[in-house]
Design a protein around this motif. Structure first.
Motif, PDB file in Angstrom:
ATOM      1  N   MET A  63     -13.474 -47.464  11.075  1.00  0.00           N
ATOM      2  CA  MET A  63     -14.374 -46.514  10.420  1.00  0.00           C
ATOM      3  C   MET A  63     -14.288 -45.166  11.134  1.00  0.00           C
ATOM      4  N   ALA A  64     -14.247 -44.071  10.357  1.00  0.00           N
ATOM      5  CA  ALA A  64     -14.215 -42.738  10.948  1.00  0.00           C
ATOM      6  C   ALA A  64     -15.598 -42.384  11.472  1.00  0.00           C
ATOM      7  N   ILE A  65     -15.657 -41.792  12.653  1.00  0.00           N
ATOM      8  CA  ILE A  65     -16.936 -41.397  13.229  1.00  0.00           C
ATOM      9  C   ILE A  65     -16.877 -39.945  13.658  1.00  0.00           C
ATOM     10  N   ASP A  66     -18.027 -39.359  13.764  1.00  0.00           N
ATOM     11  CA  ASP A  66     -18.137 -37.966  14.184  1.00  0.00           C
ATOM     12  C   ASP A  66     -18.737 -37.935  15.576  1.00  0.00           C
ATOM     13  N   THR A  67     -17.898 -37.568  16.563  1.00  0.00           N
ATOM     14  CA  THR A  67     -18.375 -37.494  17.935  1.00  0.00           C
ATOM     15  C   THR A  67     -18.353 -36.061  18.456  1.00  0.00           C
ATOM     16  N   ALA A  68     -18.404 -35.100  17.531  1.00  0.00           N
ATOM     17  CA  ALA A  68     -18.260 -33.701  17.933  1.00  0.00           C
ATOM     18  C   ALA A  68     -19.340 -33.262  18.906  1.00  0.00           C
ATOM     19  N   ASP A  69     -20.567 -33.801  18.773  1.00  0.00           N
ATOM     20  CA  ASP A  69     -21.652 -33.370  19.644  1.00  0.00           C
ATOM     21  C   ASP A  69     -21.405 -33.745  21.095  1.00  0.00           C
ATOM     22  N   ARG A  70     -20.508 -34.688  21.328  1.00  0.00           N
ATOM     23  CA  ARG A  70     -20.242 -35.118  22.700  1.00  0.00           C
ATOM     24  C   ARG A  70     -18.947 -34.522  23.246  1.00  0.00           C
ATOM     25  N   LEU A  71     -18.380 -33.543  22.577  1.00  0.00           N
ATOM     26  CA  LEU A  71     -17.137 -32.929  23.048  1.00  0.00           C
ATOM     27  C   LEU A  71     -17.374 -32.276  24.405  1.00  0.00           C
ATOM     28  N   THR A  72     -16.539 -32.619  25.372  1.00  0.00           N
ATOM     29  CA  THR A  72     -16.665 -32.051  26.713  1.00  0.00           C
ATOM     30  C   THR A  72     -15.434 -31.255  27.130  1.00  0.00           C
ATOM     31  N   THR A  73     -14.370 -31.300  26.332  1.00  0.00           N
ATOM     32  CA  THR A  73     -13.113 -30.633  26.671  1.00  0.00           C
ATOM     33  C   THR A  73     -13.124 -29.181  26.204  1.00  0.00           C
ATOM     34  N   PRO A  74     -12.668 -28.241  27.029  1.00  0.00           N
ATOM     35  CA  PRO A  74     -12.535 -26.856  26.576  1.00  0.00           C
ATOM     36  C   PRO A  74     -11.555 -26.735  25.410  1.00  0.00           C
ATOM     37  N   VAL A  75     -11.825 -25.784  24.534  1.00  0.00           N
ATOM     38  CA  VAL A  75     -10.941 -25.482  23.413  1.00  0.00           C
ATOM     39  C   VAL A  75     -10.339 -24.103  23.617  1.00  0.00           C
ATOM     40  N   VAL A  76      -9.045 -23.987  23.347  1.00  0.00           N
ATOM     41  CA  VAL A  76      -8.339 -22.706  23.392  1.00  0.00           C
ATOM     42  C   VAL A  76      -8.082 -22.264  21.962  1.00  0.00           C
ATOM     43  N   PHE A  77      -8.435 -21.025  21.661  1.00  0.00           N
ATOM     44  CA  PHE A  77      -8.253 -20.473  20.322  1.00  0.00           C
ATOM     45  C   PHE A  77      -7.340 -19.259  20.436  1.00  0.00           C
ATOM     46  N   ILE A  78      -6.153 -19.339  19.804  1.00  0.00           N
ATOM     47  CA  ILE A  78      -5.149 -18.275  19.879  1.00  0.00           C
ATOM     48  C   ILE A  78      -5.181 -17.497  18.565  1.00  0.00           C
ATOM     49  N   ILE A  79      -5.491 -16.216  18.645  1.00  0.00           N
ATOM     50  CA  ILE A  79      -5.672 -15.408  17.443  1.00  0.00           C
ATOM     51  C   ILE A  79      -4.812 -14.145  17.518  1.00  0.00           C
ATOM     52  N   PHE A  80      -4.717 -13.459  16.363  1.00  0.00           N
ATOM     53  CA  PHE A  80      -3.958 -12.209  16.340  1.00  0.00           C
ATOM     54  C   PHE A  80      -4.550 -11.259  15.310  1.00  0.00           C
ATOM     55  N   ASN A  81      -3.988 -11.260  14.105  1.00  0.00           N
ATOM     56  CA  ASN A  81      -4.334 -10.203  13.148  1.00  0.00           C
ATOM     57  C   ASN A  81      -4.689 -10.737  11.762  1.00  0.00           C
ATOM     58  N   ARG A  82      -5.157 -11.994  11.702  1.00  0.00           N
ATOM     59  CA  ARG A  82      -5.462 -12.596  10.401  1.00  0.00           C
ATOM     60  C   ARG A  82      -6.907 -13.090  10.384  1.00  0.00           C
ATOM     61  N   PRO A  83      -7.830 -12.211  10.061  1.00  0.00           N
ATOM     62  CA  PRO A  83      -9.244 -12.608  10.135  1.00  0.00           C
ATOM     63  C   PRO A  83      -9.642 -13.729   9.185  1.00  0.00           C
ATOM     64  N   THR A  84      -9.005 -13.825   8.019  1.00  0.00           N
ATOM     65  CA  THR A  84      -9.429 -14.858   7.055  1.00  0.00           C
ATOM     66  C   THR A  84      -9.172 -16.269   7.564  1.00  0.00           C
ATOM     67  N   PRO A  85      -7.922 -16.648   7.924  1.00  0.00           N
ATOM     68  CA  PRO A  85      -7.747 -17.985   8.498  1.00  0.00           C
ATOM     69  C   PRO A  85      -8.455 -18.151   9.837  1.00  0.00           C
ATOM     70  N   THR A  86      -8.551 -17.071  10.606  1.00  0.00           N
ATOM     71  CA  THR A  86      -9.261 -17.144  11.885  1.00  0.00           C
ATOM     72  C   THR A  86     -10.694 -17.612  11.681  1.00  0.00           C
ATOM     73  N   ALA A  87     -11.353 -17.086  10.659  1.00  0.00           N
ATOM     74  CA  ALA A  87     -12.744 -17.460  10.384  1.00  0.00           C
ATOM     75  C   ALA A  87     -12.855 -18.935  10.010  1.00  0.00           C
ATOM     76  N   LYS A  88     -11.884 -19.436   9.252  1.00  0.00           N
ATOM     77  CA  LYS A  88     -11.932 -20.845   8.836  1.00  0.00           C
ATOM     78  C   LYS A  88     -11.736 -21.780  10.024  1.00  0.00           C
ATOM     79  N   VAL A  89     -10.781 -21.460  10.883  1.00  0.00           N
ATOM     80  CA  VAL A  89     -10.546 -22.318  12.044  1.00  0.00           C
ATOM     81  C   VAL A  89     -11.707 -22.202  13.025  1.00  0.00           C
ATOM     82  N   PHE A  90     -12.260 -20.995  13.171  1.00  0.00           N
ATOM     83  CA  PHE A  90     -13.414 -20.834  14.052  1.00  0.00           C
ATOM     84  C   PHE A  90     -14.583 -21.695  13.571  1.00  0.00           C
ATOM     85  N   ALA A  91     -14.785 -21.782  12.272  1.00  0.00           N
ATOM     86  CA  ALA A  91     -15.868 -22.612  11.734  1.00  0.00           C
ATOM     87  C   ALA A  91     -15.698 -24.075  12.143  1.00  0.00           C
TER      88      ALA A  91
END
Length: 326
Positions: free
Chosen positions: A1-29
């Motif tokens: 069964m798929a579960i949602d454990t996002a609230d317990r995430l302890t690992t840092p996330v790296v977000f690599i961005i440049f010049n595309r605000p539209t997809p950037t906003a979707k991935v940031f969400a």
């Protein structure tokens, strides 16, 4: 069964961005929903010869100011354009100087929510395992590139970097100058890593291209990492289900300008608890399928080029194609 454990995430996330605000906003969400405790943001600067970059880069950077959960945010914003290879390489040097492990997303790699707990569990499980180099989130064809039995993932020689995770111990092995490649090129080393002569030709050309760093070379940072992991017989992890959809194909992309069957692949949540393989061995059937159907064969012209083993450097082919206006 798929579960949602996002609230317990302890690992840092790296977000690599440049010049595309539209997809950037979707991935940031998606990152926002996962609520990592620390967010590293790596942003390249605008190109001097592209007038729209200044506004677009600024618009993309504003998005990461929308953090609304308890989170430490660290930013590495370049003032001028460094280029993809240098920006990511130096940016991840900066990240792993501060963190032992990280989950990494680029601005066009939209993850399924289960991607985060998948990475986190395996980062912990293989933290001290020197045979495992990285955890990928992309499975280009879950039907054909599948684990054995009911396993949740398989082991591969290939790095799938559309959403991935790794450790400081691995990143520090990556020599971005590939200084040992010329000597290994003269040996039979490469032929022992892949299944066919065509595949060996493919990777020889890519290693040549990355080593040469010609003006027309592919400006990517992952090829030296693959080279480093192959030198040490390290493996990567590929999930049973595809957890990443690349939403960045198009004219604004750096490499993925043409729509191919790899664009916007559907995602499906992976099932928990994870079922771990009993052995760490390469799934040679899956690797050969991915090599032939995706690396060599995204278009009929690419497939013909590799099958014929045309003795031309990739950078020269790229220069000719650009001259032809394609």
């Amino acid at each position: 069964m798929a579960i949602d454990t996002a609230d317990r995430l302890t690992t840092p996330v790296v977000f690599i961005i440049f010049n595309r605000p539209t997809p950037t906003a979707k991935v940031f969400a998606a990152i926002q929903a996962a609520r990592p405790p620390k967010l590293f943001v790596i942003a390249d600067g605008p190109r001097a010869n592209v007038a729209s970059d200044r506004d677009n880069c600024a618009a993309a950077r504003v998005i990461v100011d929308l953090v609304d959960w308890p989170c430490e945010v660290a930013k590495r914003f370049a003032n001028a354009n460094l280029g993809l290879r240098r920006n990511v390489a130096e940016g991840l040097d900066w990240v792993f100087a501060q963190s032992e492990r990280a989950i990494i997303l680029e601005d066009d790699c939209l993850p399924d929510p289960s991607f985060f707990p998948f990475c986190e569990e395996l980062l912990e499980r293989y933290a001290e395992d020197r045979h495992v180099a990285m955890i990928g989130g992309t499975n280009l064809d879950p039907e054909h590139a599948a684990p054995r039995g009911e396993d949740s993932y398989y082991f591969s020689r290939f790095w799938q970097i559309w959403g991935w995770a790794t450790w400081r111990r691995v990143w520090q092995l990556c020599d971005h100058e590939m200084k040992e490649w010329p000597e290994l090129r003269r040996s039979c080393w490469l032929r022992g890593k892949v299944a066919t002569g065509t595949a060996a030709n493919f990777w020889r050309r890519y290693f040549d291209d990355s080593y040469a760093r010609n003006r027309d070379s592919l400006k990517t940072w992952d090829v030296p990492c693959i080279f480093a992991s192959w030198q040490r017989d390290m493996l990567s992890i590929i999930p049973r289900k595809n957890l990443i959809s690349n939403i960045g194909f198009g004219r604004e992309a750096t490499h993925t300008k043409s729509q191919t069957r790899m664009a916007r692949l559907p995602t499906n949540p992976i099932d928990f608890p994870l079922r771990h393989p009993k052995e760490k061995i390469v799934n040679t059937v899956a690797d050969r399928y991915v090599q032939e159907e995706f690396f060599e064969g995204t278009t009929r012209w690419q497939r013909l080029f590799w099958k014929l083993r045309v003795p031309l450097p990739i950078w020269l082919v790229r220069r000719v194609m650009r001259w032809l206006g394609r």
